[in-house]
Motif scaffolding. Structure first.
Motif, PDB file in Angstrom:
ATOM      1  N   ILE A 100       0.847  -1.206   0.000  1.00  0.00           N
ATOM      2  CA  ILE A 100       0.000   0.000   0.000  1.00  0.00           C
ATOM      3  C   ILE A 100       0.875   1.246   0.000  1.00  0.00           C
ATOM      4  CG2 ILE A 100      -0.173   0.060   2.542  1.00  0.00           C
ATOM      5  CD1 ILE A 100      -3.048   1.096   2.169  1.00  0.00           C
ATOM      6  N   SER A 101       0.356   2.259  -0.678  1.00  0.00           N
ATOM      7  CA  SER A 101       1.072   3.545  -0.726  1.00  0.00           C
ATOM      8  C   SER A 101       0.051   4.658  -0.467  1.00  0.00           C
ATOM      9  CB  SER A 101       1.721   3.751  -2.098  1.00  0.00           C
ATOM     10  OG  SER A 101       2.316   5.035  -2.175  1.00  0.00           O
ATOM     11  N   ALA A 102       0.375   5.608   0.383  1.00  0.00           N
ATOM     12  CA  ALA A 102      -0.517   6.736   0.703  1.00  0.00           C
ATOM     13  C   ALA A 102       0.281   8.033   0.702  1.00  0.00           C
ATOM     14  CB  ALA A 102      -1.189   6.514   2.052  1.00  0.00           C
ATOM     15  N   GLU A 103      -0.407   9.098   0.281  1.00  0.00           N
ATOM     16  CA  GLU A 103       0.277  10.395   0.225  1.00  0.00           C
ATOM     17  C   GLU A 103      -0.715  11.511   0.537  1.00  0.00           C
ATOM     18  OE1 GLU A 103       3.385  12.230  -2.884  1.00  0.00           O
ATOM     19  OE2 GLU A 103       1.310  12.302  -3.623  1.00  0.00           O
ATOM     20  N   ILE A 104      -0.287  12.475   1.327  1.00  0.00           N
ATOM     21  CA  ILE A 104      -1.062  13.699   1.578  1.00  0.00           C
ATOM     22  C   ILE A 104      -0.283  14.864   0.978  1.00  0.00           C
ATOM     23  CG2 ILE A 104      -1.895  15.307   3.321  1.00  0.00           C
ATOM     24  CD1 ILE A 104      -2.485  12.991   5.130  1.00  0.00           C
ATOM     25  N   GLU A 105      -1.007  15.676   0.151  1.00  0.00           N
ATOM     26  CA  GLU A 105      -0.360  16.808  -0.524  1.00  0.00           C
ATOM     27  C   GLU A 105      -1.111  18.099  -0.191  1.00  0.00           C
ATOM     28  OE1 GLU A 105       1.225  16.919  -4.882  1.00  0.00           O
ATOM     29  OE2 GLU A 105      -0.820  17.718  -4.920  1.00  0.00           O
ATOM     30  N   GLN A 106      -0.371  19.136   0.130  1.00  0.00           N
ATOM     31  CA  GLN A 106      -0.952  20.451   0.415  1.00  0.00           C
ATOM     32  C   GLN A 106      -0.323  21.498  -0.507  1.00  0.00           C
ATOM     33  OE1 GLN A 106      -3.393  21.621   2.856  1.00  0.00           O
ATOM     34  NE2 GLN A 106      -3.181  23.298   1.394  1.00  0.00           N
ATOM     35  N   VAL A 107      -1.190  22.221  -1.245  1.00  0.00           N
ATOM     36  CA  VAL A 107      -0.708  23.298  -2.109  1.00  0.00           C
ATOM     37  C   VAL A 107      -0.554  24.568  -1.278  1.00  0.00           C
ATOM     38  CG1 VAL A 107      -1.239  24.768  -4.092  1.00  0.00           C
ATOM     39  CG2 VAL A 107      -1.768  22.324  -4.169  1.00  0.00           C
ATOM     40  N   ILE A 108       0.579  25.189  -1.379  1.00  0.00           N
ATOM     41  CA  ILE A 108       0.851  26.452  -0.680  1.00  0.00           C
ATOM     42  C   ILE A 108       0.969  27.555  -1.719  1.00  0.00           C
ATOM     43  CG2 ILE A 108       2.459  27.699   0.815  1.00  0.00           C
ATOM     44  CD1 ILE A 108       3.294  24.967   1.969  1.00  0.00           C
ATOM     45  N   GLN A 109       0.056  28.534  -1.644  1.00  0.00           N
ATOM     46  CA  GLN A 109       0.080  29.648  -2.587  1.00  0.00           C
ATOM     47  C   GLN A 109       1.221  30.595  -2.236  1.00  0.00           C
ATOM     48  OE1 GLN A 109      -4.047  30.944  -2.060  1.00  0.00           O
ATOM     49  NE2 GLN A 109      -4.520  30.190  -4.108  1.00  0.00           N
ATOM     50  N   THR A 110       1.963  30.955  -3.231  1.00  0.00           N
ATOM     51  CA  THR A 110       3.134  31.808  -3.023  1.00  0.00           C
ATOM     52  C   THR A 110       2.845  33.251  -3.451  1.00  0.00           C
ATOM     53  OG1 THR A 110       3.956  31.248  -5.226  1.00  0.00           O
ATOM     54  CG2 THR A 110       4.707  29.875  -3.392  1.00  0.00           C
ATOM     55  N   ASP A 284       3.001  28.123  -7.570  1.00  0.00           N
ATOM     56  CA  ASP A 284       2.613  27.616  -6.256  1.00  0.00           C
ATOM     57  C   ASP A 284       3.427  26.360  -5.949  1.00  0.00           C
ATOM     58  OD1 ASP A 284       0.745  29.615  -5.961  1.00  0.00           O
ATOM     59  OD2 ASP A 284      -0.889  28.415  -6.807  1.00  0.00           O
ATOM     60  N   VAL A 285       3.592  26.097  -4.661  1.00  0.00           N
ATOM     61  CA  VAL A 285       4.385  24.937  -4.222  1.00  0.00           C
ATOM     62  C   VAL A 285       3.448  23.909  -3.603  1.00  0.00           C
ATOM     63  CG1 VAL A 285       6.208  24.145  -2.658  1.00  0.00           C
ATOM     64  CG2 VAL A 285       6.439  26.341  -3.836  1.00  0.00           C
ATOM     65  N   ALA A 286       3.632  22.652  -4.001  1.00  0.00           N
ATOM     66  CA  ALA A 286       2.856  21.552  -3.413  1.00  0.00           C
ATOM     67  C   ALA A 286       3.800  20.735  -2.529  1.00  0.00           C
ATOM     68  CB  ALA A 286       2.248  20.681  -4.492  1.00  0.00           C
ATOM     69  N   VAL A 287       3.522  20.679  -1.233  1.00  0.00           N
ATOM     70  CA  VAL A 287       4.324  19.919  -0.273  1.00  0.00           C
ATOM     71  C   VAL A 287       3.569  18.640   0.053  1.00  0.00           C
ATOM     72  CG1 VAL A 287       5.361  19.930   2.027  1.00  0.00           C
ATOM     73  CG2 VAL A 287       5.309  22.037   0.684  1.00  0.00           C
ATOM     74  N   PHE A 301       8.120   2.846   4.483  1.00  0.00           N
ATOM     75  CA  PHE A 301       8.871   4.049   4.056  1.00  0.00           C
ATOM     76  C   PHE A 301       8.002   5.294   4.211  1.00  0.00           C
ATOM     77  CE2 PHE A 301       9.758   7.167   0.727  1.00  0.00           C
ATOM     78  CZ  PHE A 301      11.067   7.485   1.029  1.00  0.00           C
ATOM     79  N   ILE A 302       8.555   6.293   4.867  1.00  0.00           N
ATOM     80  CA  ILE A 302       7.900   7.603   4.982  1.00  0.00           C
ATOM     81  C   ILE A 302       8.841   8.630   4.380  1.00  0.00           C
ATOM     82  CG2 ILE A 302       7.035   9.379   6.542  1.00  0.00           C
ATOM     83  CD1 ILE A 302       6.342   7.148   8.515  1.00  0.00           C
ATOM     84  N   GLY A 303       8.321   9.392   3.417  1.00  0.00           N
ATOM     85  CA  GLY A 303       9.172  10.369   2.747  1.00  0.00           C
ATOM     86  C   GLY A 303       8.454  11.693   2.502  1.00  0.00           C
ATOM     87  N   LEU A 304       9.214  12.752   2.378  1.00  0.00           N
ATOM     88  CA  LEU A 304       8.690  14.081   2.080  1.00  0.00           C
ATOM     89  C   LEU A 304       8.916  14.403   0.615  1.00  0.00           C
ATOM     90  CD1 LEU A 304      10.074  16.026   5.188  1.00  0.00           C
ATOM     91  CD2 LEU A 304       7.756  15.124   4.868  1.00  0.00           C
ATOM     92  N   GLY A 305       8.033  15.280   0.052  1.00  0.00           N
ATOM     93  CA  GLY A 305       8.200  15.666  -1.351  1.00  0.00           C
ATOM     94  C   GLY A 305       7.750  17.105  -1.569  1.00  0.00           C
ATOM     95  N   VAL A 306       8.214  17.673  -2.612  1.00  0.00           N
ATOM     96  CA  VAL A 306       7.811  19.027  -2.997  1.00  0.00           C
ATOM     97  C   VAL A 306       7.725  19.083  -4.522  1.00  0.00           C
ATOM     98  CG1 VAL A 306      10.211  19.882  -3.023  1.00  0.00           C
ATOM     99  CG2 VAL A 306       8.311  21.493  -2.716  1.00  0.00           C
TER     100      VAL A 306
END
Length: 427
Positions: A100-110, A284-287, A301-306
């Motif tokens: 299984i793979s899961a991801e949460i993404e948040q868009v940050i307006q610049t 805009d940046v998506a974290v 595995f837990i990883g961060l992305g941008v």
């Protein structure tokens, strides 16, 4: 208190008994002040514009919210795959052979896009409030001038009704004298013709009143079967104005006139839009933060992305140029409206002063003298002290003068209302 009670009764009549409009016809007597109070409460154009403000406020509230985070779940195998390394169970005994793979993404307006958009929505709320003022300004002038037209018509009808009542008595008397052979048929026919002419003019006035009745009922939301009578008299405004006040009005109009305030608001809107278009150059940046089970060399595995767009091809240049040109266009519209207001104030003020100068020559004493002379001429005509030609000549003069008085009152009221309209406030 009487005014409040009458307004409440009128509103109650309008809203509760409107469904009887096809069966009944009623007369409603209402003053200028009461009509305006009903108008402010019931007019659908004003209600609709107030809803526009509420909608703009709702959009301003919406602009404050951040974009929702995005949750993605993927790479879930619903069947057992052989030749894999067994994992620890996730729930009970389940999950030993599951990936299984899961991801949460948040868009940050610049570049302050969110803040600038909130400010833009606030400008739009402001603009809708100015639009309400402009709608109110337009409708108030229409309402007041319509009431003036109705009063003018009512006063004209009174003149002809009085003359018809008087001349009917004369005609009846002359008919008796004709039967006795004391007068010629030509004299009788001349008098009868005048009576018929007055009645025809009265009918024309009543027919002309229908258009103004329709307009007033639409403004007040009154059923079509109702006949409105304005209880006031047609009087002249007594305001005295000077050239100095005209200069002050010209300056105040720049701050008070809704159409100028709308133009200035659109300038602010265009300037804020330019800020937003400039900010759009910055991506805009998506974290994101992701979890992966069984799909990597690590079991859990837990990883961060941008992620963000690379502004290589599109730098929003076209929209920025369009926004700059829009600012210039709105500035020109504001200058045009200011110049228009100056010319309108000058023109209407001078027309008001000219009409007021004529009105000063007409006072209550003049009208009373005119009415007294008519009574005297009628009496002398009955006693045969003056000829029919003299009587008819004075009757034409009398009605002509009464119409001049009414015309002056009407024109002065209209110029006064137009003056309030072009200044942008009640004087």
């Amino acid at each position: 208190m009487r005014l409040l009670n009458k307004i409440i009764f009128t509103l109650f009549y309008i809203h509760c008994f409107g469904f009887f409009s096809a069966q009944i016809s009623d007369t409603v007597k209402i003053s200028r002040k009461e009509a305006e109070a009903v108008f402010l409460t019931t007019n659908l154009d004003l209600i609709a514009q107030k809803l526009e403000i509420s909608q703009a406020e709702a959009r301003a509230v919406q602009a404050k919210y951040w974009p929702n985070p995005k949750l993605s779940i993927s790479e879930v195998n619903l069947w057992r795959t052989y030749d894999i390394e067994e994992q620890p169970a996730l729930i009970g005994n389940w999950g030993k052979n599951t990936q299984i793979s899961a991801e949460i993404e948040q868009v940050i307006q610049t570049a302050g896009k969110r803040r600038k958009n909130i400010e833009l929505q606030k400008i739009e709320v402001e603009g809708e409030k100015y639009e309400l003022q402009e709608v109110l300004r337009e409708l108030k002038r229409t309402l007041r001038n319509t009431i003036t037209e109705i009063l003018y018509n009512q006063e004209q009808q009174k003149i002809y009704e009085n003359q018809i009542s008087s001349i009917e008595k004369l005609t009846k008397s002359y008919n008796s004298q004709l039967n006795l052979g004391n007068i010629s048929k030509a004299e009788y026919m001349r008098l009868k013709a005048q009576e018929i002419e007055f009645k025809k003019r009265l009918i024309s006035l009543k027919q002309g009143l229908e258009e103004h009745q329709t307009e007033l009922k639409a403004l007040l939301m009154i059923p079509s079967s109702t006949y409105i009578v304005i209880s006031d008299s047609l009087t002249m405004p007594e305001k005295q104005f000077s050239e100095m006040e005209m200069v002050q009005w010209t300056e105040k109009a720049k701050e008070n006139r809704p159409d100028i305030m709308i133009s200035k608001n659109r300038e602010k809107h265009a300037e804020k839009n330019l800020e937003i278009q400039n900010a759009m150059k910055t991506p805009d940046v998506a974290v994101s933060i992701g979890y992966d089970r069984g799909g990597n060399i690590m079991k859990d595995f837990i990883g961060l992305g941008v992620s963000f767009d690379l502004p290589i091809f599109d730098r929003n240049k076209g929209n920025i140029q369009d926004a700059r040109l829009e600012i210039q266009k709105k500035k020109n519209e504001t200058r045009k409206n200011i110049l228009k207001s100056e010319n309108e104030i000058s023109s209407v003020f001078r027309n008001y002063i000219r009409t007021q100068q004529i009105s000063r020559e007409i006072d209550d004493h003049y009208e009373l003298t005119l009415d007294g002379l008519l009574v005297s001429h009628e009496k002398n005509f009955r006693l045969r002290n003056i000829s029919m030609l003299e009587y008819m000549d004075f009757l034409d003069t009398y009605i002509g003068n009464k119409m001049v008085i009414l015309d002056t009152k009407k024109e002065l009221n209209e110029y006064y209302e137009n003056l309030q309209y072009v200044v942008g406030q009640d004087l």
